[in-house]
Write a protein that holds these residues in place. Sequence first.
Motif, PDB file in Angstrom:
ATOM      1  N   VAL A  25       0.834  -1.203   0.000  1.00  0.00           N
ATOM      2  CA  VAL A  25       0.000   0.000   0.000  1.00  0.00           C
ATOM      3  C   VAL A  25       0.869   1.254   0.000  1.00  0.00           C
ATOM      4  O   VAL A  25       0.608   2.220  -0.740  1.00  0.00           O
ATOM      5  CB  VAL A  25      -0.946  -0.006   1.214  1.00  0.00           C
ATOM      6  N   ALA A  26       1.921   1.266   0.825  1.00  0.00           N
ATOM      7  CA  ALA A  26       2.783   2.446   0.898  1.00  0.00           C
ATOM      8  C   ALA A  26       3.469   2.712  -0.436  1.00  0.00           C
ATOM      9  O   ALA A  26       3.597   3.871  -0.861  1.00  0.00           O
ATOM     10  CB  ALA A  26       3.821   2.259   2.001  1.00  0.00           C
ATOM     11  N   THR A  27       3.902   1.676  -1.115  1.00  0.00           N
ATOM     12  CA  THR A  27       4.560   1.845  -2.415  1.00  0.00           C
ATOM     13  C   THR A  27       3.594   2.432  -3.452  1.00  0.00           C
ATOM     14  O   THR A  27       3.952   3.337  -4.219  1.00  0.00           O
ATOM     15  CB  THR A  27       5.106   0.497  -2.914  1.00  0.00           C
ATOM     16  N   LEU A  28       2.365   1.916  -3.468  1.00  0.00           N
ATOM     17  CA  LEU A  28       1.350   2.422  -4.392  1.00  0.00           C
ATOM     18  C   LEU A  28       1.056   3.898  -4.128  1.00  0.00           C
ATOM     19  O   LEU A  28       1.030   4.730  -5.053  1.00  0.00           O
ATOM     20  CB  LEU A  28       0.072   1.592  -4.253  1.00  0.00           C
ATOM     21  N   LEU A  56       6.624   3.749   4.204  1.00  0.00           N
ATOM     22  CA  LEU A  56       7.267   2.648   3.495  1.00  0.00           C
ATOM     23  C   LEU A  56       8.493   2.149   4.260  1.00  0.00           C
ATOM     24  O   LEU A  56       8.676   0.943   4.449  1.00  0.00           O
ATOM     25  CB  LEU A  56       7.671   3.104   2.086  1.00  0.00           C
ATOM     26  N   VAL A  57       9.312   3.102   4.728  1.00  0.00           N
ATOM     27  CA  VAL A  57      10.497   2.719   5.507  1.00  0.00           C
ATOM     28  C   VAL A  57      10.076   2.018   6.794  1.00  0.00           C
ATOM     29  O   VAL A  57      10.647   0.987   7.190  1.00  0.00           O
ATOM     30  CB  VAL A  57      11.356   3.958   5.824  1.00  0.00           C
ATOM     31  N   ALA A  58       9.039   2.578   7.459  1.00  0.00           N
ATOM     32  CA  ALA A  58       8.574   1.988   8.713  1.00  0.00           C
ATOM     33  C   ALA A  58       7.999   0.595   8.490  1.00  0.00           C
ATOM     34  O   ALA A  58       8.183  -0.306   9.315  1.00  0.00           O
ATOM     35  CB  ALA A  58       7.525   2.901   9.344  1.00  0.00           C
ATOM     36  N   SER A  59       7.297   0.414   7.384  1.00  0.00           N
ATOM     37  CA  SER A  59       6.711  -0.897   7.099  1.00  0.00           C
ATOM     38  C   SER A  59       7.787  -1.946   6.828  1.00  0.00           C
ATOM     39  O   SER A  59       7.642  -3.111   7.208  1.00  0.00           O
ATOM     40  CB  SER A  59       5.757  -0.799   5.907  1.00  0.00           C
ATOM     41  N   VAL A  60       8.865  -1.519   6.174  1.00  0.00           N
ATOM     42  CA  VAL A  60       9.987  -2.446   5.961  1.00  0.00           C
ATOM     43  C   VAL A  60      10.599  -2.832   7.304  1.00  0.00           C
ATOM     44  O   VAL A  60      10.927  -4.000   7.547  1.00  0.00           O
ATOM     45  CB  VAL A  60      11.045  -1.824   5.031  1.00  0.00           C
ATOM     46  N   SER A  61      10.757  -1.836   8.199  1.00  0.00           N
ATOM     47  CA  SER A  61      11.308  -2.145   9.526  1.00  0.00           C
ATOM     48  C   SER A  61      10.362  -3.050  10.312  1.00  0.00           C
ATOM     49  O   SER A  61      10.804  -3.912  11.076  1.00  0.00           O
ATOM     50  CB  SER A  61      11.580  -0.853  10.305  1.00  0.00           C
ATOM     51  N   MET A  90       9.766   1.300  17.917  1.00  0.00           N
ATOM     52  CA  MET A  90      10.440   2.537  18.311  1.00  0.00           C
ATOM     53  C   MET A  90      11.100   3.213  17.108  1.00  0.00           C
ATOM     54  O   MET A  90      11.146   4.450  17.032  1.00  0.00           O
ATOM     55  CB  MET A  90      11.485   2.239  19.386  1.00  0.00           C
ATOM     56  N   PHE A  91      11.599   2.428  16.158  1.00  0.00           N
ATOM     57  CA  PHE A  91      12.153   3.008  14.937  1.00  0.00           C
ATOM     58  C   PHE A  91      11.066   3.757  14.181  1.00  0.00           C
ATOM     59  O   PHE A  91      11.294   4.862  13.670  1.00  0.00           O
ATOM     60  CB  PHE A  91      12.755   1.901  14.076  1.00  0.00           C
ATOM     61  N   GLN A  92       9.875   3.182  14.130  1.00  0.00           N
ATOM     62  CA  GLN A  92       8.758   3.864  13.485  1.00  0.00           C
ATOM     63  C   GLN A  92       8.432   5.175  14.189  1.00  0.00           C
ATOM     64  O   GLN A  92       8.138   6.197  13.547  1.00  0.00           O
ATOM     65  CB  GLN A  92       7.521   2.970  13.496  1.00  0.00           C
ATOM     66  N   ILE A 153       3.014  -4.520  14.557  1.00  0.00           N
ATOM     67  CA  ILE A 153       1.867  -4.313  13.670  1.00  0.00           C
ATOM     68  C   ILE A 153       0.908  -3.300  14.284  1.00  0.00           C
ATOM     69  O   ILE A 153       0.322  -2.471  13.564  1.00  0.00           O
ATOM     70  CB  ILE A 153       1.137  -5.647  13.397  1.00  0.00           C
ATOM     71  N   ALA A 154       0.760  -3.326  15.608  1.00  0.00           N
ATOM     72  CA  ALA A 154      -0.117  -2.358  16.272  1.00  0.00           C
ATOM     73  C   ALA A 154       0.383  -0.934  16.079  1.00  0.00           C
ATOM     74  O   ALA A 154      -0.397  -0.002  15.845  1.00  0.00           O
ATOM     75  CB  ALA A 154      -0.225  -2.684  17.764  1.00  0.00           C
ATOM     76  N   THR A 155       1.710  -0.734  16.162  1.00  0.00           N
ATOM     77  CA  THR A 155       2.276   0.597  15.934  1.00  0.00           C
ATOM     78  C   THR A 155       2.090   1.014  14.484  1.00  0.00           C
ATOM     79  O   THR A 155       1.772   2.174  14.189  1.00  0.00           O
ATOM     80  CB  THR A 155       3.772   0.607  16.301  1.00  0.00           C
ATOM     81  N   ASP A 156       2.294   0.083  13.563  1.00  0.00           N
ATOM     82  CA  ASP A 156       2.064   0.368  12.150  1.00  0.00           C
ATOM     83  C   ASP A 156       0.599   0.752  11.931  1.00  0.00           C
ATOM     84  O   ASP A 156       0.284   1.655  11.147  1.00  0.00           O
ATOM     85  CB  ASP A 156       2.418  -0.865  11.317  1.00  0.00           C
ATOM     86  N   ASN A 157      -0.303   0.071  12.636  1.00  0.00           N
ATOM     87  CA  ASN A 157      -1.725   0.361  12.514  1.00  0.00           C
ATOM     88  C   ASN A 157      -2.052   1.762  13.010  1.00  0.00           C
ATOM     89  O   ASN A 157      -2.866   2.473  12.411  1.00  0.00           O
ATOM     90  CB  ASN A 157      -2.533  -0.684  13.283  1.00  0.00           C
ATOM     91  N   VAL A 158      -1.424   2.170  14.112  1.00  0.00           N
ATOM     92  CA  VAL A 158      -1.622   3.532  14.628  1.00  0.00           C
ATOM     93  C   VAL A 158      -1.210   4.552  13.582  1.00  0.00           C
ATOM     94  O   VAL A 158      -1.892   5.553  13.339  1.00  0.00           O
ATOM     95  CB  VAL A 158      -0.823   3.744  15.932  1.00  0.00           C
ATOM     96  N   HIS A 159      -0.079   4.284  12.932  1.00  0.00           N
ATOM     97  CA  HIS A 159       0.432   5.206  11.919  1.00  0.00           C
ATOM     98  C   HIS A 159      -0.528   5.310  10.739  1.00  0.00           C
ATOM     99  O   HIS A 159      -0.878   6.416  10.284  1.00  0.00           O
ATOM    100  CB  HIS A 159       1.811   4.730  11.463  1.00  0.00           C
TER     101      HIS A 159
END
Length: 330
Positions: A25-28, A56-61, A90-92, A153-159
């Motif tokens: 999704v981030a790439t698109l 995108l960077v955060a999703s890769v991490s 934390m990187f995200q 995944i929860a942090t990614d979801n918040v983002h």
Amino acid sequence: MTSPHLDAEASGRLNRSAAFASITVATLLLGLKGWAVLSTGSLAMLGSLADTALDLVASVSTLLGVWIAAMPSDANHRFGHGKAEALAAMFQVVLISLSAIGLAVRAIGQMFGKTTVEDPGLGMAVSALAIGATLALVAYQRHVIARTRSVAIATDNVHYSADLLLNFAVIAALAIERWGHIPGADAVFGLMIAGWLGWGAWAASQEAIEQLMDGEWPLEKRERFLEVAGRHPALKGIHDLRTRTSGNRDFVQFHVWVDGAMTVTQAHHVMDELEAALESEFPGTEILIHPDPEGLIDEDKLGAQDLTVDLSDASPALLAQGEPRGFRAT
């Protein structure tokens, strides 16, 4: 704690699928928003583009974090690799914070300059597409979180949930520029988006920090654990309860009082029964139990103070003291 229907391998696969979905999704969206920024010159859209690039960077991490966290225990990591998820989270948080600061600086600078937004309709259309794709991703992530309880995944979801508001804000800013003819609206919305991103970074960091610092389980979960343990008729009391979470794995250790006249074999049988009862209620939890003869308290931790109370009196105030806890099984 993972779902009782998922083993560690299945949980890892599900977490990785969610990470791959967010990368896709981030790439698109990165391509679509880059085109929109070049076409419109909108600061709000630029902020959204910057956030998507960091997504995108955060999703890769996140993918790396959940992949490492799913690795089994080894000789050098006897407690597993679960904290890789918290490190990825934390990187995200760092990336989100940098995005918020950069956008705020640019928005403040634009407030004192004169810029115009070209073709706002295009930017609105791209933002609408972004909302649709992000809604689908957020829904899938929440399905995964409900089954794996992954902090990464929860942090990614918040983002990505924050991205929904960000894209609505971009549409509002462009609509005001197009039909309201209010100067500075784009910069104001850009500043608002920066503030929202900063708040999201703070909120997303809390659970990851708790895991990295080996924070105790939530109070309600600890009380439920004590309640389940206290059902065994052979237990006379529990004290020195310690809990922590690492990735999607829970760990707990505690001391129990048993009849001092028990043989080692009898006490071992009681511990096996207690572990089985607890694992049925808290699947996937690693449990370590130390049996003591009734009345024995480690004086270096508790002194001569008797912390044994009825289970009904094991109140939140008692558990919140931060001292080893105890109750008498009834």
